[in-house]
Design an enzyme around this catalytic site. Sequence first.
Site, PDB file in Angstrom:
ATOM      1  CG  HIS A   1       2.641   1.564 -47.866  1.00 32.78           C
ATOM      2  ND1 HIS A   1       1.284   1.639 -47.665  1.00 32.78           N
ATOM      3  CD2 HIS A   1       2.807   1.016 -49.100  1.00 32.78           C
ATOM      4  CE1 HIS A   1       0.638   1.158 -48.719  1.00 32.78           C
ATOM      5  NE2 HIS A   1       1.539   0.777 -49.602  1.00 32.78           N
TER       6      HIS A   1
ATOM      7  CG  ASP B   1       3.373   0.666 -52.792  1.00 34.83           C
ATOM      8  OD1 ASP B   1       3.518  -0.272 -51.999  1.00 34.83           O
ATOM      9  OD2 ASP B   1       2.328   1.341 -52.881  1.00 34.83           O
TER      10      ASP B   1
ATOM     11  CE  LYS C   1      16.118  25.917 -21.530  1.00 41.66           C
ATOM     12  NZ  LYS C   1      14.786  25.926 -22.166  1.00 41.66           N
TER      13      LYS C   1
ATOM     14  CD  GLU D   1      11.851  27.318 -19.747  1.00 34.41           C
ATOM     15  OE1 GLU D   1      12.860  27.011 -20.401  1.00 34.41           O
ATOM     16  OE2 GLU D   1      10.864  26.573 -19.642  1.00 34.41           O
TER      17      GLU D   1
END
Length: 809
Positions: free
Chosen positions: A43, A45, A218, A351
């Site tokens: 986190h 502060d 692709k 693909e």
Amino acid sequence: MSLKAYNKKRDFSKTPEPSGNAGDSPNSVHRFVVQRHKARKLHYDLRLEINGTLKSWAVPKGPSMNPADKRLAVRTEDHPLEYLHFHGTIPKGNYGAGTMTIWDSGSFDIDGAEDNPGLLPQFRKGNMKLILSGQKLKGRFALVRTGERSGKESWLLIKKNDGFATDLFYDAETLIEPSQKSSKEPPGKIAPGKIVPPMLAGSAKEIFNNPKWIYELKWDGYRIVAHISGDGVLLQSRNGITMNQNFPELAKELESVGHETIMDGELTVLDENGVSQFGELQNWPDTRGTLRYYVFDMLYLNGHSMLDLPLLDRKSLIQEVIEGLRTAHYCDHVEGMGAALFERAVEEGMEGVMAKAGDSNYVPGARTEKWLKIKNVESEDALICGYTDSVGGGVAFGSLILGKREEDGLKYVGNCGSGFGEADRKVLLKRFAPFRTKKNPFGKKLALKGRKPNWMLPNLECEVHYSERTKNGLLRNPVFKRLRKAPEVPRNAPSPSPKPTGNDARETLDIDGLPVTISNLNKVYWPDSGYTKYDLIDYYLQVSDILVPYLKDRPESLHRHPNGIMEEGFYQKDNENVPEWMQTATIYSKSSERDINYLLCQNTASLIYMANLGCIEIHPWNSKTDNLDRPDYGIIDLDPPEGTDFKKVIESALAVHQVLNEGKIEGYCKTSGAKGLHVYLPMNGEYTYEEVRNFTKLICYFVQRRIPELTTMERRIKDRNGKIYLDYLQNRKGHTVVSPYSVRPVKGAQVSAPLLWSELEDGLLPSDFTLKNMPDRLARKGDLFVPILQEGISMEKALERLDRMSAET
């Protein structure tokens, strides 16, 4: 100010943190620091110097420079002023153990100091207006107390709209500040180092030729947006994650580019035949093949955004910028000849191809029909329900046992034993460990040809390619491609386990790091079809990526049906006891003469929390918390009486569409999910609710005049004479209409489905769209409602055209 709580929590003989007493702060100087704290949970502060101590807040997601992000900030104990400069490692066993670094620091002042009561009174009141002057955090902020949870004060840290704000994705973990050279780029605009959500493509089933379109091969790999500036190189994944450490050779090569630029492309590993191998890329560099970065777009060059340039103009500059590089290559294309390129791609084992309109602009984060992917192979997203032991024990496991959820439960679709090497199998086996179970999730014995199964909760999803289906619905020759919930292609969360041990069984889902308790999954919500609470939560998990943008930052009026659709539901606006991570907005209600604490559905976890409360349907406000008086869209609700033939509703909607077309007004239609239709007009927060309401009322007048035999604007039901009510009164602050893609508490679990205008024809019914088939429709058609959250109409120009239309008739 006392540091008693701070000192009590720490043994200063064991921690390097500073001890101290409250000091003196000159009134003219206010300092702040933001520390990245990698403790039990990462986190940030935030600490503000106020009257001799540092008032402190833990900000789980870190600060943001995007006003759309309302960051939760949990008040912690005051810290000594010496903590302004503290960084280092707090040893294990101590309070707050972990590594702390200084992420940003600087000074701050009171916003509007000349008429402000002062910093300490603001703090005590719980409504602080600040101007920060840091290296990363700049400009106007608000820090607002929203309540108390588990004995701790909850606040929101909010960036205000000003010259320093950005409307781009902002993540404290990955954002790199732009170089001084690019400082001339206006704040909030695209610039190297600012995370850019890449533009996404829709899908097409068949190849086509179009002289105005270009076609590219692709490549199967990782989508990488490369930022190059005086500060260095940032390789940004599709999801905003830094990939420099994964592919240092590419980052190093791009440092030689003599331009400040942002490029978009696909990173892949090629085999000896030049075919991309996704599995090899996942194991790079411990793999075979050639690393290749195919650059197919350029978003920024030497101080200039290129987003609004046509695609062909953007591509024309790429080759010169990356000339001479070994890993980075220009992604070439052909114009108009899509079928020929597709045939070549198929022959070479590729693909498929990407088809793109040559004049298309680049819209960050948008999925567009101006970019289309056309694949050669069949693919399927299947649930991993277990795996078999290796025959002979030579590898980590033999094959995956795959399943799909259908209306009558989990269906076996076959085993997949190819597409991964031994290294892949070992990694997958570790991923499977948390989901092991002794119970067969299919509830019946499968024909596994003597192979020993190891069962799993069907919480992990994978993509497999296959040649065809057998008569029994099994996948023939399936080949594993990737985990759909792997870090590279993150999904929202594991699906809830399919068969809870009891009707009141509770479990906790970890959704993007947030704990969400779910319960009573077997409770039947739709008796006619047998759909349960599980089906509702599973649906919202599948569509959350598309649904949440329509809910984010909008107060939610909860319509709860905790016992299913056969019992009366109830509305709930005020919310006091919510999880610590859940964001809320406090809004004063004139009718109730008090503050109402509305939920904000900011992410998948929030959506599933609401669904677990029995919120079958989702009701967001038309406006956002930072602009509550100005809606983002206007709505015309076509509300038929019970028993009306839906053909008449369609006819009324087409009349609305005709009026909109003649007035050159963009409009987008969706089913209500019940018996009517909704037409949305994008407004982009440019007009007040009253202006939007009057505008939609005028359009309704035009429609009613054209088809008076079908429609009415009479508010009282008894005066409508069986006609369809053109309801413009939904355009009022605090009034809500069910969200697109929301399920409805009606027979069949119907969904409010966005439509193409061309789909409004005889035979269409609201019952065509349910929580069972909507995910497949989204996969085929994409999100049709995206434009309502983008650029709005010009009401002034539209009114001029409507006035001319009125004069002509």
